[in-house]
Enzyme design. Structure first.
Site, mmCIF file in Angstrom:
data_model
loop_
_atom_site.group_PDB
_atom_site.id
_atom_site.type_symbol
_atom_site.label_atom_id
_atom_site.label_comp_id
_atom_site.label_asym_id
_atom_site.label_seq_id
_atom_site.Cartn_x
_atom_site.Cartn_y
_atom_site.Cartn_z
ATOM 1 N N SER A 168 0.760 -1.128 -0.084
ATOM 2 C CA SER A 168 0.146 -0.078 0.005
ATOM 3 C C SER A 168 0.910 1.232 0.137
ATOM 4 O O SER A 168 0.490 2.210 -0.817
ATOM 5 C CB SER A 168 -0.960 0.093 1.289
ATOM 6 O OG SER A 168 -1.243 1.177 1.537
ATOM 7 N N ILE A 169 1.970 1.263 0.672
ATOM 8 C CA ILE A 169 2.651 2.534 0.887
ATOM 9 C C ILE A 169 3.432 2.628 -0.464
ATOM 10 O O ILE A 169 3.613 3.634 -0.998
ATOM 11 C CB ILE A 169 3.871 2.404 2.287
ATOM 12 C CG1 ILE A 169 2.838 2.473 3.504
ATOM 13 C CG2 ILE A 169 4.644 3.634 1.988
ATOM 14 C CD1 ILE A 169 3.707 2.041 4.629
ATOM 15 N N SER A 188 9.803 -7.119 -4.574
ATOM 16 C CA SER A 188 8.990 -7.491 -3.257
ATOM 17 C C SER A 188 9.074 -9.066 -3.640
ATOM 18 O O SER A 188 9.812 -9.814 -4.347
ATOM 19 C CB SER A 188 7.612 -7.229 -3.813
ATOM 20 O OG SER A 188 7.117 -7.522 -4.851
ATOM 21 N N GLY A 245 10.520 2.406 6.111
ATOM 22 C CA GLY A 245 10.011 1.152 6.723
ATOM 23 C C GLY A 245 10.421 0.969 8.365
ATOM 24 O O GLY A 245 9.741 1.409 8.949
ATOM 25 N N ARG A 246 11.336 0.064 8.524
ATOM 26 C CA ARG A 246 11.759 -0.058 9.789
ATOM 27 C C ARG A 246 13.201 -0.003 9.603
ATOM 28 O O ARG A 246 14.011 -0.371 8.625
ATOM 29 C CB ARG A 246 11.535 -1.482 10.380
ATOM 30 C CG ARG A 246 10.003 -1.338 10.911
ATOM 31 C CD ARG A 246 9.824 -0.511 12.032
ATOM 32 N NE ARG A 246 8.115 -0.581 12.584
ATOM 33 C CZ ARG A 246 7.554 0.242 11.933
ATOM 34 N NH1 ARG A 246 7.588 1.135 11.038
ATOM 35 N NH2 ARG A 246 6.039 -0.018 12.447
ATOM 36 N N GLU A 275 16.099 2.787 17.947
ATOM 37 C CA GLU A 275 15.372 4.167 18.131
ATOM 38 C C GLU A 275 15.390 4.247 19.624
ATOM 39 O O GLU A 275 15.013 3.281 20.234
ATOM 40 C CB GLU A 275 14.073 4.337 17.401
ATOM 41 C CG GLU A 275 14.437 4.387 16.038
ATOM 42 C CD GLU A 275 13.082 4.280 15.241
ATOM 43 O OE1 GLU A 275 11.984 4.210 15.747
ATOM 44 O OE2 GLU A 275 13.134 4.099 13.746
ATOM 45 N N HIS A 293 11.240 9.138 13.582
ATOM 46 C CA HIS A 293 9.913 8.259 13.018
ATOM 47 C C HIS A 293 8.856 8.947 12.912
ATOM 48 O O HIS A 293 7.648 8.536 13.620
ATOM 49 C CB HIS A 293 9.853 7.178 13.982
ATOM 50 C CG HIS A 293 9.267 5.823 13.765
ATOM 51 N ND1 HIS A 293 9.931 4.478 14.102
ATOM 52 C CD2 HIS A 293 8.279 5.806 13.106
ATOM 53 C CE1 HIS A 293 8.960 3.637 13.694
ATOM 54 N NE2 HIS A 293 8.010 4.219 12.803
ATOM 55 N N ALA A 295 7.072 9.723 9.957
ATOM 56 C CA ALA A 295 6.319 9.635 8.510
ATOM 57 C C ALA A 295 5.027 9.027 8.829
ATOM 58 O O ALA A 295 4.059 9.913 8.251
ATOM 59 C CB ALA A 295 7.217 8.479 7.698
#
Lengths: 330, 330
Positions: A168-169, A188, A245-246, A275, A293, A295
């Site tokens: 989706s993003i 992907s 993302g992460r 983080e 963080h 977004a």
């Protein structure tokens, strides 16, 4: 008699463990419904265990916001719960396995935050390529009148941008990139049959054929350190990496080394491995943009998510399908 | 004999006053042509006046880059010049009126830089709404581990964005805004028949109906201080202003006052009334993003512009129409 009976109706109860920030932001009326009523654990003086035991048979659903954990123990105390609704996209504060075992349905924020994340990814990309944050620093430090030459940035149009994770993003990112004249390709788990962008099954090959990589995938065992030194070197000296993302999807230590040695060209990073700790070596670099963080999310999207949570609860109590059901293997 | 004659051919001369930065950036071969040759005033030890007098009748065109002025005096000394080609979009370093009087044609950078400016406008907008530069400052100052809460930004999607000046740059801005789900309307001298965005003949009315104003118009007598206090107050407390046009289109003093008093919500400013001086009161504000007139340009676009300049010269010496003729009333 009918009227009296109407007032005596017991609405099904929806447990709220911690005061949702949405209650303060948008007012509690925003969350009211004629299909259910809230049972606020946080307003009771009773210890949680006693409170839940007292209401064990009236609670049919849980409204989980502000990261209040929904543990196996809570679920055990509330045998009639059949739904947990969250206002986040990720459900790591909820015991999803136990929910599944008990046949408790889950609803989350769906894709409501995807646009915010995609907007931010584009913001980071424009910032790194066109040196916006660095320009702002330059002006605020009073350097413009002293040194008229601020270094040129690089054009967005024509850039080959590889998206890692076209969910989706990633799809929202791609849509925006097209308006800037960028050439999109992606990596992907599987090729998407409905998508015409070039697909690279190997992320290293994607990097070798990209000027920019944008990390939009989820963090899983498979994506942990997916962006390793080999991928970064394939991206190359002028290559830019954007991560919304992460943090742990990138091998951060290797990335910092590549940035310090000029082996990649720049980075826009909203997420980090540990983080809120950010590698201090990055603070000295003008070709990186750092954010805490941020977004996800905005008040506008959060309002939509709160509306969605109420709509999910109403759908549930009307025996209609959930609007944004969460499957445990998502 | 034919061969000998071939070598003796005198190519028409194109005067270059100052060494073009493109010569250093892309190499001089990039600019060579079999239709003309360059006459480099900057390599001669002669005073300019003498140099021009010496070559008065061989110079047919001027290649004007690096802001070297083309004055009435220079034009007077070179009576056979019929074309001035510039590598910029604006021609304020050229005596356009004198060119017109003498029948000297003009060519400029056309719309090649429009995409760069539009990209930058979007960068400033995302930055102000989502607080990117402020976030970068927050992280670099080491504040994240101390104060986990960085303030939320505001969502792009659904924002009503008013574009002031829907020319080449404004149209590129609009195209990008659509990909972010913004609602575009515009103000310009005249309604554009081919455009479906709502048109506001009055900029104050546009501001009253917008969450964001993006200034993309040229600075003229008509647009000087077009964005005055009344327009800023109409934009309102949450309104954001982005300026990639010219500083003096906004009444800067009033804008600074409105920002300091919270009468508008934020600003992204690439241009200022007295560059390189930026009002120092802005340095303390987190809701503004400041850049040193960087929206135009990137090396990629500049290369395109240099190519275009050579193509304009070649077209001229082949008696073909100019690719990007500049009309004095542009």
């Amino acid at each position: 008699m009918a009227t009296h009976h109407h007032f005596a109706v017991q609405f099904p109860k929806v447990l709220v463990l911690r005061k949702p920030s949405g209650f303060a932001m948008f007012g509690e009326q925003f969350f009211t419904s004629n299909k259910f009523q809230y049972l606020k654990a946080y307003e009771s003086a009773l210890p949680l265990h006693e409170f839940l035991t007292l209401h064990a048979h009236s609670v049919k659903a849980i409204f989980s916001s502000a990261g209040a954990p929904v543990t196996a123990e809570i679920l055990r105390l509330l045998p009639e719960v059949r739904l947990v609704v969250a206002t986040s996209a990720g459900l790591n504060h909820i015991d999803v396995v136990e929910c599944r075992r008990r046949g408790v349905a889950l609803a989350n924020a769906g894709n409501v935050f995807s646009e915010d994340v995609a907007d931010y990814a584009l913001g980071l990309l424009i910032d790194v390529l066109r040196k916006l944050s660095a320009a702002d620093r330059f002006v605020r430090q009073g350097l413009w009148p002293i040194n008229a030459e601020f270094p040129l940035g690089s054009k967005l149009g024509g850039k080959r941008v590889g998206i890692v994770g076209l969910g989706s993003i990633g799809s929202e990112v791609a849509k925006r990139l097209e308006a800037f004249g960028c050439c999109v390709s992606y990596n992907s788990r599987n090729k998407k049959p409905s998508v015409t962008y070039p697909f690279y099954p190997d992320v290293c090959e994607l990097a070798a054929n990209s000027d920019v990589l944008i990390i939009c995938c989820a963090l899983t065992d498979q994506t942990h350190h997916l962006i390793n030194k080999q991928v970064l070197l394939a991206l190359g000296k002028k290559g830019v990496i954007i991560n919304v993302g992460r943090g742990a999807i990138i091998d951060e230590k290797e990335m910092v080394g590549c940035l310090l040695r000029g082996e990649i060209g720049g980075a826009g990073l909203d997420v980090f491995e540990n983080e809120p700790d950010v590698p201090k070596q990055l603070f000295a670099l003008d070709n990186v943009v750092l954010s805490p963080h941020s977004a996800v999310f905005t008040p506008e999207s959060f309002k939509d998510v709160c509306e969605l949570a109420v709509a999910n609860l109403e759908a549930f109590f009307s025996n209609k399908p959930l609007l944004t059901p969460f499957a445990a293997d998502d």
